[in-house]
Design a protein around this motif. Sequence first.
Motif, PDB file in Angstrom:
ATOM      1  N   TRP A 164       1.002  -1.171  -0.048  1.00 10.05           N
ATOM      2  CA  TRP A 164       0.141   0.016  -0.100  1.00 10.05           C
ATOM      3  C   TRP A 164       0.825   1.242   0.086  1.00 10.05           C
ATOM      4  O   TRP A 164       1.864   1.367   0.811  1.00 10.05           O
ATOM      5  N   GLY A 166       0.894   5.723  -0.410  1.00  5.36           N
ATOM      6  CA  GLY A 166       0.152   6.726  -0.138  1.00  5.36           C
ATOM      7  C   GLY A 166       0.989   8.141   0.099  1.00  5.36           C
ATOM      8  O   GLY A 166       2.236   7.972  -0.153  1.00  5.36           O
ATOM      9  N   SER A 167       0.319   9.411   0.222  1.00  2.00           N
ATOM     10  CA  SER A 167       1.258  10.253   0.691  1.00  2.00           C
ATOM     11  C   SER A 167       1.532  10.228   1.994  1.00  2.00           C
ATOM     12  O   SER A 167       1.063   9.756   2.866  1.00  2.00           O
ATOM     13  N   VAL A 181      -7.429   4.293  -4.375  1.00  3.34           N
ATOM     14  CA  VAL A 181      -7.256   4.845  -5.719  1.00  3.34           C
ATOM     15  C   VAL A 181      -6.768   3.861  -6.612  1.00  3.34           C
ATOM     16  O   VAL A 181      -5.871   3.263  -6.241  1.00  3.34           O
ATOM     17  N   LEU A 216      -3.333   8.133 -11.329  1.00  5.56           N
ATOM     18  CA  LEU A 216      -3.413   7.688 -10.103  1.00  5.56           C
ATOM     19  C   LEU A 216      -2.514   7.979  -9.180  1.00  5.56           C
ATOM     20  O   LEU A 216      -2.828   8.314  -7.894  1.00  5.56           O
ATOM     21  N   THR A 220      -3.163  10.020  -5.565  1.00  4.97           N
ATOM     22  CA  THR A 220      -2.463   9.774  -4.320  1.00  4.97           C
ATOM     23  C   THR A 220      -1.639  10.659  -3.632  1.00  4.97           C
ATOM     24  O   THR A 220      -1.719  10.632  -2.611  1.00  4.97           O
ATOM     25  N   ARG A 221      -0.928  11.345  -4.500  1.00  5.35           N
ATOM     26  CA  ARG A 221      -0.146  12.455  -3.938  1.00  5.35           C
ATOM     27  C   ARG A 221      -1.177  13.601  -3.231  1.00  5.35           C
ATOM     28  O   ARG A 221      -0.691  14.281  -2.072  1.00  5.35           O
ATOM     29  N   VAL A 226      -5.398   5.705  -0.646  1.00  3.64           N
ATOM     30  CA  VAL A 226      -4.128   4.630  -1.002  1.00  3.64           C
ATOM     31  C   VAL A 226      -4.352   3.874  -2.268  1.00  3.64           C
ATOM     32  O   VAL A 226      -5.407   3.696  -2.698  1.00  3.64           O
ATOM     33  N   MET A 227      -3.113   3.276  -2.583  1.00  2.00           N
ATOM     34  CA  MET A 227      -3.167   2.663  -3.943  1.00  2.00           C
ATOM     35  C   MET A 227      -2.230   1.307  -3.636  1.00  2.00           C
ATOM     36  O   MET A 227      -1.194   1.437  -3.118  1.00  2.00           O
ATOM     37  N   HIS A 229       0.410  -0.827  -5.056  1.00  2.00           N
ATOM     38  CA  HIS A 229       1.532  -0.801  -5.984  1.00  2.00           C
ATOM     39  C   HIS A 229       2.826  -1.787  -5.715  1.00  2.00           C
ATOM     40  O   HIS A 229       3.022  -1.866  -4.658  1.00  2.00           O
ATOM     41  N   LEU A 238       5.542   9.453  -3.121  1.00  2.00           N
ATOM     42  CA  LEU A 238       4.775   8.471  -2.504  1.00  2.00           C
ATOM     43  C   LEU A 238       5.551   7.491  -1.695  1.00  2.00           C
ATOM     44  O   LEU A 238       6.727   7.222  -1.928  1.00  2.00           O
TER      45      LEU A 238
END
Length: 287
Positions: A164, A166-167, A181, A216, A220-221, A226-227, A229, A238
């Motif tokens: 996961w 995210g920012s 996301v 995406l 997310t930024r 959250v994505m 990846h 990220l």
Amino acid sequence: MFDPAQLRTFLTVAQTLSFTQAAHRMGLRQSTVSQHVRKLEEAAGRRLFARDTHGVELTEDGEAMLGFARTILEANERAAGFFTGTRLRGRLRFGASEDFVLTRLPEVLEGFRREHPEVDLELTVELSGTLHELLAAGRLDLVLAKRRPEGPGGRLVWRDRLVWVGSDRLRLDPHRPVPLVVFPPPAVTRARALECLEEHGRTWRIACTSGSLNGLIAATRAGLGVMAHTLGMIPPGLVRMASRAGLPELGGVDFVLLHGRRATAARGPAEALADAILAGGDRLQLP
């Protein structure tokens, strides 16, 4: 000083981080793979891999050897191509998942075009699920895409983990649905994210859907959610979400090369591009 066969084996182990997977990919016995690596380490006078019961990792000297091995093998292949006089021709329809937008795949493709100028290379960038469908429909000759670990078919380029991201400013409320996301279906990462959240009884909501990786990343930024990846290709800006966020583990993911089933004039160019990608597979991850 360095044997090309041993260098190829070293690169394969470095990409798969598995002596077993390297042996399978190269069609060798595992004992032969171990012997190649041991002889290369003897020639270099350094340990290239750290091995224990948990797995295989490159040492600092192993990381340094990656660049040297690629350079030596690429020079060897250029010389062999020059003196054998073989020239590939034809149309090659190549599909790559959008995961590679920010990696050094363009360098690999540029090298292939330089070595085989008479091959008409057509690139399709899509979701892994879509690429699998296009390949099955006979609309692509070669695909570089994700699959579940130990899934059927394909030549393993490397194995990684889904995490996961995210920012670094994002804070998740454990009492509210997880904002996601995601790519649209049939994306592999979307399916895995939803599957894992549901298995662990964690509610979720779709905060952003985009067919573009850049879309995406932007969402997310901005902290929309959250994505899921690939760990080896986390985009700049990220971060991996901390375990305290309470998100379930997503497991592993394989990146594989798949060939079209039909025997066409693209078979030769497809094999040559596949070899180039396998030789430079470690360059397809972000530093």
